[in-house]
Motif scaffolding. Structure first.
Motif, PDB file in Angstrom:
ATOM      1  N   ILE A  78     -30.051   4.850  97.701  1.00  0.00           N
ATOM      2  CA  ILE A  78     -29.801   4.231  96.394  1.00  0.00           C
ATOM      3  C   ILE A  78     -28.407   4.580  95.896  1.00  0.00           C
ATOM      4  O   ILE A  78     -27.681   3.711  95.397  1.00  0.00           O
ATOM      5  N   LEU A  79     -28.030   5.814  96.042  1.00  0.00           N
ATOM      6  CA  LEU A  79     -26.695   6.223  95.612  1.00  0.00           C
ATOM      7  C   LEU A  79     -25.609   5.515  96.417  1.00  0.00           C
ATOM      8  O   LEU A  79     -24.594   5.085  95.849  1.00  0.00           O
ATOM      9  N   VAL A  80     -25.804   5.378  97.711  1.00  0.00           N
ATOM     10  CA  VAL A  80     -24.823   4.689  98.547  1.00  0.00           C
ATOM     11  C   VAL A  80     -24.705   3.224  98.129  1.00  0.00           C
ATOM     12  O   VAL A  80     -23.603   2.681  98.036  1.00  0.00           O
ATOM     13  N   VAL A  81     -25.841   2.568  97.864  1.00  0.00           N
ATOM     14  CA  VAL A  81     -25.819   1.171  97.440  1.00  0.00           C
ATOM     15  C   VAL A  81     -25.082   1.021  96.118  1.00  0.00           C
ATOM     16  O   VAL A  81     -24.291   0.090  95.933  1.00  0.00           O
ATOM     17  N   ILE A  82     -25.309   1.933  95.181  1.00  0.00           N
ATOM     18  CA  ILE A  82     -24.638   1.866  93.884  1.00  0.00           C
ATOM     19  C   ILE A  82     -23.134   2.049  94.055  1.00  0.00           C
ATOM     20  O   ILE A  82     -22.339   1.327  93.439  1.00  0.00           O
ATOM     21  N   VAL A  83     -22.734   2.959  94.900  1.00  0.00           N
ATOM     22  CA  VAL A  83     -21.293   3.207  95.107  1.00  0.00           C
ATOM     23  C   VAL A  83     -20.646   2.002  95.783  1.00  0.00           C
ATOM     24  O   VAL A  83     -19.552   1.587  95.404  1.00  0.00           O
ATOM     25  N   ILE A  84     -21.326   1.414  96.773  1.00  0.00           N
ATOM     26  CA  ILE A  84     -20.732   0.296  97.514  1.00  0.00           C
ATOM     27  C   ILE A  84     -20.667  -0.967  96.664  1.00  0.00           C
ATOM     28  O   ILE A  84     -19.627  -1.622  96.581  1.00  0.00           O
ATOM     29  N   PHE A  85     -21.764  -1.335  96.039  1.00  0.00           N
ATOM     30  CA  PHE A  85     -21.825  -2.606  95.321  1.00  0.00           C
ATOM     31  C   PHE A  85     -21.519  -2.496  93.843  1.00  0.00           C
ATOM     32  O   PHE A  85     -21.168  -3.478  93.204  1.00  0.00           O
ATOM     33  N   GLY A  86     -21.696  -1.359  93.278  1.00  0.00           N
ATOM     34  CA  GLY A  86     -21.486  -1.204  91.842  1.00  0.00           C
ATOM     35  C   GLY A  86     -22.763  -1.507  91.088  1.00  0.00           C
ATOM     36  O   GLY A  86     -23.578  -2.329  91.495  1.00  0.00           O
ATOM     37  N   ALA A  87     -22.951  -0.837  89.977  1.00  0.00           N
ATOM     38  CA  ALA A  87     -24.177  -0.964  89.197  1.00  0.00           C
ATOM     39  C   ALA A  87     -24.341  -2.359  88.605  1.00  0.00           C
ATOM     40  O   ALA A  87     -25.462  -2.828  88.406  1.00  0.00           O
ATOM     41  N   SER A  88     -23.255  -3.050  88.332  1.00  0.00           N
ATOM     42  CA  SER A  88     -23.356  -4.371  87.699  1.00  0.00           C
ATOM     43  C   SER A  88     -23.922  -5.429  88.655  1.00  0.00           C
ATOM     44  O   SER A  88     -24.505  -6.410  88.206  1.00  0.00           O
ATOM     45  N   LYS A  89     -23.770  -5.255  89.952  1.00  0.00           N
ATOM     46  CA  LYS A  89     -24.255  -6.260  90.902  1.00  0.00           C
ATOM     47  C   LYS A  89     -25.683  -6.008  91.369  1.00  0.00           C
ATOM     48  O   LYS A  89     -26.297  -6.865  91.991  1.00  0.00           O
ATOM     49  N   LEU A  90     -26.234  -4.859  91.083  1.00  0.00           N
ATOM     50  CA  LEU A  90     -27.584  -4.541  91.556  1.00  0.00           C
ATOM     51  C   LEU A  90     -28.654  -5.507  91.050  1.00  0.00           C
ATOM     52  O   LEU A  90     -29.522  -5.914  91.833  1.00  0.00           O
ATOM     53  N   PRO A  91     -28.654  -5.915  89.786  1.00  0.00           N
ATOM     54  CA  PRO A  91     -29.677  -6.887  89.352  1.00  0.00           C
ATOM     55  C   PRO A  91     -29.592  -8.220  90.104  1.00  0.00           C
ATOM     56  O   PRO A  91     -30.621  -8.815  90.443  1.00  0.00           O
ATOM     57  N   ASP A  92     -28.371  -8.673  90.398  1.00  0.00           N
ATOM     58  CA  ASP A  92     -28.219  -9.924  91.150  1.00  0.00           C
ATOM     59  C   ASP A  92     -28.744  -9.773  92.570  1.00  0.00           C
ATOM     60  O   ASP A  92     -29.411 -10.673  93.098  1.00  0.00           O
ATOM     61  N   ILE A  93     -28.457  -8.640  93.183  1.00  0.00           N
ATOM     62  CA  ILE A  93     -28.932  -8.392  94.542  1.00  0.00           C
ATOM     63  C   ILE A  93     -30.455  -8.346  94.563  1.00  0.00           C
ATOM     64  O   ILE A  93     -31.097  -8.945  95.425  1.00  0.00           O
ATOM     65  N   ALA A  94     -31.043  -7.653  93.601  1.00  0.00           N
ATOM     66  CA  ALA A  94     -32.503  -7.549  93.533  1.00  0.00           C
ATOM     67  C   ALA A  94     -33.133  -8.921  93.296  1.00  0.00           C
ATOM     68  O   ALA A  94     -34.163  -9.259  93.899  1.00  0.00           O
ATOM     69  N   ARG A  95     -32.531  -9.731  92.461  1.00  0.00           N
ATOM     70  CA  ARG A  95     -33.044 -11.071  92.166  1.00  0.00           C
ATOM     71  C   ARG A  95     -33.000 -11.940  93.427  1.00  0.00           C
ATOM     72  O   ARG A  95     -33.963 -12.657  93.733  1.00  0.00           O
ATOM     73  N   ASN A  96     -31.895 -11.858  94.165  1.00  0.00           N
ATOM     74  CA  ASN A  96     -31.778 -12.652  95.385  1.00  0.00           C
ATOM     75  C   ASN A  96     -32.777 -12.199  96.452  1.00  0.00           C
ATOM     76  O   ASN A  96     -33.339 -13.031  97.161  1.00  0.00           O
ATOM     77  N   LEU A  97     -32.996 -10.908  96.564  1.00  0.00           N
ATOM     78  CA  LEU A  97     -33.990 -10.402  97.511  1.00  0.00           C
ATOM     79  C   LEU A  97     -35.390 -10.880  97.134  1.00  0.00           C
ATOM     80  O   LEU A  97     -36.186 -11.244  98.005  1.00  0.00           O
ATOM     81  N   ASP A  98     -35.687 -10.896  95.848  1.00  0.00           N
ATOM     82  CA  ASP A  98     -36.989 -11.363  95.381  1.00  0.00           C
ATOM     83  C   ASP A  98     -37.190 -12.836  95.709  1.00  0.00           C
ATOM     84  O   ASP A  98     -38.251 -13.240  96.192  1.00  0.00           O
ATOM     85  N   LYS A  99     -36.166 -13.648  95.477  1.00  0.00           N
ATOM     86  CA  LYS A  99     -36.258 -15.073  95.797  1.00  0.00           C
ATOM     87  C   LYS A  99     -36.457 -15.293  97.291  1.00  0.00           C
ATOM     88  O   LYS A  99     -37.266 -16.131  97.713  1.00  0.00           O
ATOM     89  N   SER A 100     -35.745 -14.524  98.089  1.00  0.00           N
ATOM     90  CA  SER A 100     -35.865 -14.659  99.536  1.00  0.00           C
ATOM     91  C   SER A 100     -37.265 -14.274 100.008  1.00  0.00           C
ATOM     92  O   SER A 100     -37.845 -14.941 100.871  1.00  0.00           O
ATOM     93  N   ALA A 101     -37.804 -13.205  99.449  1.00  0.00           N
ATOM     94  CA  ALA A 101     -39.147 -12.765  99.836  1.00  0.00           C
ATOM     95  C   ALA A 101     -40.191 -13.805  99.439  1.00  0.00           C
ATOM     96  O   ALA A 101     -41.117 -14.092 100.212  1.00  0.00           O
ATOM     97  N   LYS A 102     -40.060 -14.390  98.256  1.00  0.00           N
ATOM     98  CA  LYS A 102     -41.008 -15.417  97.816  1.00  0.00           C
ATOM     99  C   LYS A 102     -40.930 -16.653  98.702  1.00  0.00           C
ATOM    100  O   LYS A 102     -41.960 -17.241  99.057  1.00  0.00           O
TER     101      LYS A 102
END
Length: 73
Positions: A4-28
């Motif tokens: 989680i810490l590595v993901v936050i450092v690489i992508f930044g905290a502001s992009k995490l909600p977008d990434i999570a939303r896209n993963l959710d759409k893909s899973a659905k």
């Protein structure tokens, strides 16, 4: 935790909600496609199946002189 810490450092905290939303759409979408494939397979399977062959018991095969070209002597 470290991931989680590595993901936050690489992508930044502001992009995490977008990434999570896209993963959710893909899973659905994946679940929906899998469900449709299963429904298609179950709808086609009765048409593709052949009726089961009749199985003769050992008594039927051995005792019938009409069916047996070489009767026991």
């Amino acid at each position: 935790m470290i991931v989680i810490l590595v993901v936050i450092v690489i992508f930044g905290a502001s992009k995490l909600p977008d990434i999570a939303r896209n993963l959710d759409k893909s899973a659905k979408k994946l679940k929906k496609e899998m469900r449709e494939l299963n429904e298609d397979d179950s709808a086609q399977s009765p048409q593709l199946q052949e009726p089961p062959a009749q199985q003769n018991s050992a008594e039927d095969r051995g005792n019938s002189s009409d069916d047996n070209p070489h009767p026991r002597e």
